[in-house]
Design an enzyme around this catalytic site. Structure first.
Site, PDB file in Angstrom:
ATOM      1  N   PRO A   1       0.843  -1.202   0.000  1.00  0.00           N
ATOM      2  CA  PRO A   1       0.000   0.000   0.000  1.00  0.00           C
ATOM      3  C   PRO A   1       0.877   1.251   0.000  1.00  0.00           C
ATOM      4  O   PRO A   1       1.814   1.355   0.798  1.00  0.00           O
ATOM      5  CB  PRO A   1      -0.788  -0.100   1.316  1.00  0.00           C
ATOM      6  CG  PRO A   1      -0.589  -1.498   1.796  1.00  0.00           C
ATOM      7  CD  PRO A   1       0.715  -1.961   1.253  1.00  0.00           C
TER       8      PRO A   1
ATOM      9  N   LEU B   1      12.879  -1.679   1.464  1.00  0.00           N
ATOM     10  CA  LEU B   1      14.121  -1.692   0.701  1.00  0.00           C
ATOM     11  C   LEU B   1      14.484  -3.088   0.207  1.00  0.00           C
ATOM     12  O   LEU B   1      15.633  -3.534   0.278  1.00  0.00           O
ATOM     13  CB  LEU B   1      15.260  -1.088   1.514  1.00  0.00           C
ATOM     14  CG  LEU B   1      15.173   0.431   1.745  1.00  0.00           C
ATOM     15  CD1 LEU B   1      16.423   0.941   2.448  1.00  0.00           C
ATOM     16  CD2 LEU B   1      14.969   1.178   0.431  1.00  0.00           C
TER      17      LEU B   1
ATOM     18  N   GLN C   1      -6.588  -1.499   1.777  1.00  0.00           N
ATOM     19  CA  GLN C   1      -6.070  -1.217   3.105  1.00  0.00           C
ATOM     20  C   GLN C   1      -6.984  -0.198   3.770  1.00  0.00           C
ATOM     21  O   GLN C   1      -7.067   0.947   3.336  1.00  0.00           O
ATOM     22  CB  GLN C   1      -4.639  -0.672   3.050  1.00  0.00           C
ATOM     23  CG  GLN C   1      -4.040  -0.507   4.453  1.00  0.00           C
ATOM     24  CD  GLN C   1      -2.714   0.222   4.448  1.00  0.00           C
ATOM     25  OE1 GLN C   1      -2.638   1.375   4.050  1.00  0.00           O
ATOM     26  NE2 GLN C   1      -1.659  -0.459   4.891  1.00  0.00           N
TER      27      GLN C   1
ATOM     28  N   TYR D   1      -0.589   5.366  12.879  1.00  0.00           N
ATOM     29  CA  TYR D   1      -1.983   5.738  12.696  1.00  0.00           C
ATOM     30  C   TYR D   1      -2.824   5.171  13.842  1.00  0.00           C
ATOM     31  O   TYR D   1      -2.299   4.582  14.776  1.00  0.00           O
ATOM     32  CB  TYR D   1      -2.459   5.314  11.310  1.00  0.00           C
ATOM     33  CG  TYR D   1      -1.653   6.009  10.230  1.00  0.00           C
ATOM     34  CD1 TYR D   1      -1.513   7.409  10.237  1.00  0.00           C
ATOM     35  CD2 TYR D   1      -0.977   5.300   9.244  1.00  0.00           C
ATOM     36  CE1 TYR D   1      -0.747   8.061   9.278  1.00  0.00           C
ATOM     37  CE2 TYR D   1      -0.211   5.954   8.284  1.00  0.00           C
ATOM     38  CZ  TYR D   1      -0.099   7.329   8.312  1.00  0.00           C
ATOM     39  OH  TYR D   1       0.668   7.987   7.380  1.00  0.00           O
TER      40      TYR D   1
END
Length: 367
Positions: free
Chosen positions: A23, A299, A99, A181
């Site tokens: 996402p 990464l 999501q 969040y």
């Protein structure tokens, strides 16, 4: 045989391979409506061979948006707009997940390329934010501490969005409990200083996440999987550690969750040592402790690196973010580099290998 291109079955859903699109916020919606940007962004990655594409953080209520330009799923018009995106992704033989998110105290902020930073004022379309405690994320406005009634509404808000997601045709729901969040704010002792049943002990701080997952699972079809994204560490000694989050993941298994998408950080400023695959050890640890399938992200850039994550048993799927922005057809390139022959309209992929060129693009497969 490549593990990256082996199918993965979760409940009744078989995802054709284990290369998933992470996402990524797009900050490109008006009034929460997905539009041609989401169609092209997600559709291109479906064409490029990703087995599952996940939408950006999609707000369950208007005040849950990270920015005023976030996409949402709090009304039926948004549901119908998402259905168009879902249909195209399915036409490319890919699965799609949404999501679902609430930003809590990190809501009502400027999008990254705006000239201003921090909290958007009401005069510019912003709003008052909510959080477990009336403590600001540095640089943002102070949120209102949520009342018991506001806390109790959160699972219903996620469930209503999940119901619309099913009506739109989504295959997967991912509950966003990471990156600082709202649900992560409740989980972390750095942001949750409540003294009621939702604060204090680890069990109390996990309560809202578990109630939210239960509410989503109650309206989400039994045959469709639920995924939860977590931050496995707050990268601070006084914050969540990976074994804390692994214990929550183990409990999620008993609440109908099928896979844990493992990221890190975001709830408070911290020093993070970043390097290739820097979050993969956290996915491994969550997998070992909880017994849950996990996804690794962060990464992961080369096909050989991604393949090794699965070979080592660190995760069950690999999610790509920035690398997928640079190369929408990364899975097709990875298959070539790993010696997997991607299928075409005239030549199916080898048995057990889930990767194929769209007929319109299959000339790119000719060597």
């Amino acid at each position: 045989m490549s593990l990256l291109f082996e199918p993965l079955r979760l409940r009744d859903l078989t995802v054709k391979n284990r290369v998933w699109l992470a996402p990524m916020c797009q900050y490109s919606s008006t009034d929460g409506m997905p539009d041609d940007w989401q169609l092209v962004h997600l559709g291109a990655r479906a064409q490029g061979g990703f087995g599952l594409v996940l939408t950006e953080a999609t707000a369950v209520v208007p005040e849950g948006r990270i920015t005023p330009q976030d996409a949402g799923l709090w009304n039926d018009a948004q549901r119908d707009a998402w259905a168009r995106v879902v249909d195209f992704v399915h036409s490319q033989d890919a699965a799609i997940g949404v999501q679902l998110a609430h930003a809590g105290r990190k809501a009502s902020t400027y999008r990254p390329w705006a000239e201003a930073q921090g909290t958007v004022p009401a005069a510019e379309g912003g709003w008052d934010t909510l959080a477990p405690s009336a403590e600001a994320f540095p640089g943002y406005a102070t949120p209102q501490e949520m009342t018991p009634e506001q806390v109790a509404a959160v699972p219903r808000q996620f469930a209503d969005a999940a119901r619309r997601a099913h009506e739109a045709g989504f295959d997967v729901v991912e509950v966003h409990a990471a990156h600082g969040y709202l649900l992560h704010q409740f989980l972390s002792p750095l942001s949750n200083h409540r003294t009621d049943a939702y604060g204090g002990s680890p069990e109390n701080r996990a309560r809202l996440l578990l109630e939210t997952v239960d509410a989503v699972r109650a309206v989400w079809p039994e045959g469709k999987p639920v995924v939860v994204r977590v931050s496995a560490t707050d990268w601070r000694e006084d914050g969540l550690q990976v074994d804390d989050v692994a214990a929550v993941a183990k409990e999620l298994a008993g609440h109908g969750v099928d896979l844990v998408d493992v990221s890190t950080g975001g709830v408070a400023p911290a020093e993070i040592t970043v390097g290739p695959g820097y979050q993969v050890p956290h996915a491994r640890r969550v997998r070992e402790v909880s017994g849950m399938p996990t996804g690794a992200v962060g990464l992961i850039t080369s096909p050989a690196q991604a393949e090794q994550v699965l070979v080592d048993g660190a995760a069950d799927v690999v999610l790509l973010a920035r690398e997928a922005l640079r190369d929408p057809h990364w899975p097709l390139r990875a298959a070539h580099e790993l010696g997997v022959k991607a299928g075409t309209s005239r030549r199916p992929a080898p048995d057990g290998q889930g990767i194929a060129w769209a007929p319109q693009y299959e000339r790119g497969a000719w060597r």
